[in-house]
Design a protein around this motif. Structure first.
Motif, mmCIF file in Angstrom:
data_model
loop_
_atom_site.group_PDB
_atom_site.id
_atom_site.type_symbol
_atom_site.label_atom_id
_atom_site.label_comp_id
_atom_site.label_asym_id
_atom_site.label_seq_id
_atom_site.Cartn_x
_atom_site.Cartn_y
_atom_site.Cartn_z
ATOM 1 N N PHE A 143 0.829 -1.211 0.000
ATOM 2 C CA PHE A 143 0.000 0.000 0.000
ATOM 3 C C PHE A 143 0.862 1.259 0.000
ATOM 4 O O PHE A 143 0.503 2.258 -0.640
ATOM 5 N N LYS A 144 1.975 1.227 0.690
ATOM 6 C CA LYS A 144 2.875 2.386 0.649
ATOM 7 C C LYS A 144 3.287 2.689 -0.787
ATOM 8 O O LYS A 144 3.332 3.849 -1.209
ATOM 9 N N GLN A 145 3.602 1.628 -1.527
ATOM 10 C CA GLN A 145 3.961 1.815 -2.930
ATOM 11 C C GLN A 145 2.746 2.263 -3.746
ATOM 12 O O GLN A 145 2.828 3.155 -4.580
ATOM 13 N N SER A 146 1.608 1.632 -3.471
ATOM 14 C CA SER A 146 0.400 1.911 -4.244
ATOM 15 C C SER A 146 -0.040 3.367 -4.140
ATOM 16 O O SER A 146 -0.487 3.953 -5.137
ATOM 17 N N ARG A 147 0.107 3.945 -2.975
ATOM 18 C CA ARG A 147 -0.354 5.325 -2.779
ATOM 19 C C ARG A 147 0.707 6.346 -3.192
ATOM 20 O O ARG A 147 0.418 7.552 -3.213
ATOM 21 N N SER A 148 1.922 5.893 -3.522
ATOM 22 C CA SER A 148 3.021 6.832 -3.784
ATOM 23 C C SER A 148 2.871 7.555 -5.115
ATOM 24 O O SER A 148 3.294 8.705 -5.257
ATOM 25 N N SER A 149 2.305 6.881 -6.105
ATOM 26 C CA SER A 149 2.081 7.533 -7.402
ATOM 27 C C SER A 149 1.076 6.712 -8.199
ATOM 28 O O SER A 149 0.910 5.513 -7.967
ATOM 29 N N ARG A 150 0.433 7.347 -9.147
ATOM 30 C CA ARG A 150 -0.597 6.663 -9.929
ATOM 31 C C ARG A 150 -0.024 5.647 -10.901
ATOM 32 O O ARG A 150 -0.740 4.750 -11.369
ATOM 33 N N ASP A 151 1.260 5.780 -11.242
ATOM 34 C CA ASP A 151 1.850 4.827 -12.174
ATOM 35 C C ASP A 151 2.763 3.820 -11.492
ATOM 36 O O ASP A 151 3.512 3.096 -12.141
ATOM 37 N N ASN A 152 2.697 3.748 -10.167
ATOM 38 C CA ASN A 152 3.502 2.760 -9.439
ATOM 39 C C ASN A 152 3.038 1.343 -9.803
ATOM 40 O O ASN A 152 1.836 1.107 -9.978
ATOM 41 N N PRO A 153 3.955 0.380 -9.918
ATOM 42 C CA PRO A 153 3.563 -1.006 -10.249
ATOM 43 C C PRO A 153 2.561 -1.622 -9.269
ATOM 44 O O PRO A 153 1.844 -2.557 -9.636
ATOM 45 N N TYR A 154 2.518 -1.109 -8.044
ATOM 46 C CA TYR A 154 1.595 -1.645 -7.042
ATOM 47 C C TYR A 154 0.265 -0.885 -6.983
ATOM 48 O O TYR A 154 -0.585 -1.200 -6.150
ATOM 49 N N ARG A 155 0.098 0.083 -7.879
ATOM 50 C CA ARG A 155 -1.122 0.891 -7.818
ATOM 51 C C ARG A 155 -2.379 0.025 -7.877
ATOM 52 O O ARG A 155 -3.331 0.204 -7.127
ATOM 53 N N ASN A 156 -2.373 -0.970 -8.741
ATOM 54 C CA ASN A 156 -3.564 -1.782 -8.966
ATOM 55 C C ASN A 156 -3.700 -2.935 -7.962
ATOM 56 O O ASN A 156 -4.540 -3.810 -8.132
ATOM 57 N N TYR A 157 -2.889 -2.901 -6.914
ATOM 58 C CA TYR A 157 -3.058 -3.881 -5.836
ATOM 59 C C TYR A 157 -4.257 -3.508 -4.950
ATOM 60 O O TYR A 157 -4.716 -4.332 -4.152
ATOM 61 N N ILE A 187 -1.966 12.318 -1.472
ATOM 62 C CA ILE A 187 -0.699 12.083 -2.184
ATOM 63 C C ILE A 187 -0.922 11.980 -3.683
ATOM 64 O O ILE A 187 -0.176 12.562 -4.485
ATOM 65 N N THR A 188 -1.940 11.245 -4.091
ATOM 66 C CA THR A 188 -2.233 11.110 -5.520
ATOM 67 C C THR A 188 -3.619 11.670 -5.873
ATOM 68 O O THR A 188 -4.141 11.380 -6.953
ATOM 69 N N ASP A 189 -4.200 12.433 -4.958
ATOM 70 C CA ASP A 189 -5.499 13.063 -5.201
ATOM 71 C C ASP A 189 -6.528 12.012 -5.642
ATOM 72 O O ASP A 189 -7.134 12.105 -6.714
ATOM 73 N N ALA A 190 -6.695 11.012 -4.779
ATOM 74 C CA ALA A 190 -7.597 9.913 -5.115
ATOM 75 C C ALA A 190 -8.176 9.308 -3.838
ATOM 76 O O ALA A 190 -7.677 9.556 -2.733
ATOM 77 N N PHE A 191 -9.229 8.515 -4.016
ATOM 78 C CA PHE A 191 -9.869 7.813 -2.895
ATOM 79 C C PHE A 191 -9.520 6.329 -2.970
ATOM 80 O O PHE A 191 -9.482 5.755 -4.068
ATOM 81 N N TYR A 192 -9.307 5.701 -1.816
ATOM 82 C CA TYR A 192 -9.141 4.246 -1.799
ATOM 83 C C TYR A 192 -10.283 3.613 -0.995
ATOM 84 O O TYR A 192 -10.878 4.234 -0.116
ATOM 85 N N LEU A 193 -10.580 2.357 -1.322
ATOM 86 C CA LEU A 193 -11.729 1.657 -0.754
ATOM 87 C C LEU A 193 -11.337 0.858 0.486
ATOM 88 O O LEU A 193 -10.318 0.163 0.485
#
Length: 580
Positions: A143-157, A187-193
């Motif tokens: 999740f740390k990686q996922s929230r770091s940027s929208r194009d991070n490889p873990y974003r879609n985790y 951080i990426t101007d987005a909402f997570y579930l």
């Protein structure tokens, strides 16, 4: 399942058979054919934080469990279900995992785990572990990686909704004080579930990389020798990632919209192929969906998904206002009938998400506590299905009496209090209900002896010890042949020695009786009759000719009161009769 008093009524099941076929009459031959260790198991659930502290920090740990392995063996149980022990920031007491391959420092080390597992196996005790993969902790590296940027490889985790699309369609959170399952992240101007707390972001199971990560984690523990997995909240893992709008008020029946969504069965079949089929492990998913069809689709043998169904409908019966015995009979009977030919059930009356068994189902008044706890344990250990016995219920531990929200540790209680306060609820009534139903009731420290803190810790316990530990503790009950503890041991031994109590068919007797729950177990022409008086008054039941002569197999009183063809049961008397 987790969490909040709302969660008490969440979902309907957790354990059913993949490796057996039960669509034949139950004869001696099919008994042998269908025999499997997880059907015959007596499972003892340990909440590690509250079981035994070995180092004085006030928190139970793995070395504490190791110290008590001989005690666990003495109970007659054959398996332990251990709540999460992985590295976690403890937003939800370990159900927010930040490292699935490491042990929480408060609990010990991986060496401690290996020693504990070895000690269990030396005593012929199997270990079932919680796998929490509907969500992770927000402190997990994924999740740390996922929230770091929208194009991070873990974003879609995880599940993200970009803010420029506007507010995401409303989803209900079981743990959030505001009830909103979308959390804004700047951080990426987005909402997570997050279906649970905001510290528990939901994993995106539609991503094959996520699935493979989880299978690899499960293989890691299976290679260590773990004997089974309980999949926490897994019925919610599949989501419709188009996020359609749900109807207003859906949260009142959210199970219909959250559970068993498209894709879940394919995930479980893949998990079975990747993990379960390669190891001799038991598989259990918390929650079996919205109806019996969902449950069978999860667990029937030809589905090749899971092993056992854990039905929550029964445990959801006791409410603050009380419950009706006829409802209990109806629900437990219909679940048994539904799985009489195919599948396998669990039997339980308490766990870490419930208040104490005797306080909810029996009578915790000192006058009746012992008898009613023995009755409840007799029920669990004489029904068809795998019994799950929660630590301390073998003693008759009771609810604790909290009078302030500051005493609670459970995130569901704390956030629920804030939500009730903000919505202007009657807070006095809210606190009364919380005092009865809070999960913290079932998490108070194990009561070992009459020394300070009940022998749980030499330090300050993370939750207060119940003041009644002077009378309700292992040492006191071990020395008393008529104690709840010694009755539990006798009942466990009776079950193990009598396959009829494991595999025998079940039939309700006198269904309209207002205070007595009576049923038979039948196998290969052998018959036993179970009589349970769920009342603080004496109750009478008439036995007709078909019962013939009988002998008493177990009785929580010293005798039986016969009146002509009737038996008069004492308050909370529990008797099992072998019918000749």
């Amino acid at each position: 399942m987790k969490r909040s008093t709302i969660r008490l009524a969440i979902c309907l099941s957790f354990f059913v058979g993949t490796s057996c076929k039960q669509n034949q009459p139950q004869t001696a031959n099919t008994l042998i054919e269908n025999a499997t260790w997880w059907k015959e198991a007596i499972v003892y659930q340990i909440y590690p934080r509250s079981f035994k502290d070995s180092d004085g920090d006030g928190i139970g740990d793995l070395k504490g469990i190791i110290e008590k392995l001989d005690y666990i063996k003495s109970l007659g149980v054959t398996a332990v279900w251990l709540n999460p022990i992985y590295t976690s920031p403890n937003a939800d007491n370990g159900y927010d995992v930040s490292d699935y391959r490491d042990i929480m420092a408060e609990f010990g080390t991986m060496e401690d785990f290996d020693n504990m597992l070895e000690g269990m196996h030396q005593r012929d005790i199997k270990l079932v572990m919680d796998i929490v993969v509907n969500h992770s902790s927000d402190e997990h590296e994924w999740f740390k990686q996922s929230r770091s940027s929208r194009d991070n490889p873990y974003r879609n985790y995880y599940h993200w909704w970009p803010a420029e699309k506007g507010k995401p369609p409303y989803r209900y959170s079981l743990f959030d004080a505001k009830g909103d399952a979308w959390q804004y992240d700047s951080i990426t101007d987005a909402f997570y579930l997050h279906y649970f707390a905001k510290q528990q972001p939901d994993l995106n199971w539609s991503n094959p990389k996520v699935r493979q990560e989880v299978y690899d984690i499960m293989k890691f523990w299976a290679e260590k020798g773990v004997d089974g997995f309980r999949l926490d909240a897994f019925q919610f893992a599949a989501k419709d990632t188009t996020y359609p709008k749900f109807p207003d008020g859906f949260e009142k029946d959210f199970i219909q919209y959250y559970a068993m969504q498209d894709g879940l069965h394919s995930y479980l079949k893949e998990m079975n192929e990747e993990v379960f089929s390669k190891y001799d492990v038991m598989s259990v998913a918390e929650g079996a969906g919205r109806n019996f069809e969902d449950a069978h689709n999860l667990v029937d043998a030809d589905r090749k998904e899971l092993n056992m169904a854990y039905a929550f409908e029964g445990v959801d019966i006791p409410k603050y206002e009380g419950y009706d015995l006829s409802t209990m009979k109806e629900i437990f009977t219909k679940w048994d009938q539904e799985f009489a030919k195919e599948g396998w059930l669990s039997i339980f009356l308490a766990n870490h998400d419930q208040a104490r068994m005797v306080s909810r189902w029996g009578n915790d008044d000192p006058k009746f506590r012992s008898a009613s706890t023995k009755l409840l344990n007799t029920f669990m250990l004489s029904m068809r299905g795998t019994p799950y016995c929660y630590y301390g219920d073998e003693l008759g531990m009771t609810n604790i009496d909290f009078d302030s929200i500051s005493q609670y540790q459970d995130i569901a209680a704390i956030n629920g209090y804030q939500k009730a306060l903000s919505e202007g609820e009657d807070m006095e009534l809210f606190m009364e209900k919380l005092n009865f139903s809070s999960r913290d009731n079932g998490r108070t420290p194990m009561q070992w002896n009459e020394t300070e803190n009940a022998g749980f810790t030499s330090g300050t316990p993370w939750l207060p010890v119940n003041e009644n530990y002077i009378d309700i503790n292992v040492d006191e009950e071990n020395s008393n042949p008529k104690s709840v503890l010694n009755h539990f041991k006798k009942m466990a031994e009776l079950r193990k020695q009598n396959p009829i109590l494991i595999y025998g068919s079940y039939e309700l007797v006198e269904p309209e009786h207002p205070t007595i729950y009576a049923y038979t177990r039948n196998l290969d022409g052998k018959l036993v009759l179970v009589l349970l008086n769920f009342s603080e008054e004496k109750s009478e039941i008439t036995l007709d000719k078909k019962w013939g002569n009988h002998t008493v197999l177990i009785n929580n009183y010293s005798g039986l009161d016969y009146i002509d063809k009737s038996i008069k049961l004492m308050p909370y008397q529990a008797v099992i009769l072998n019918i000749d």
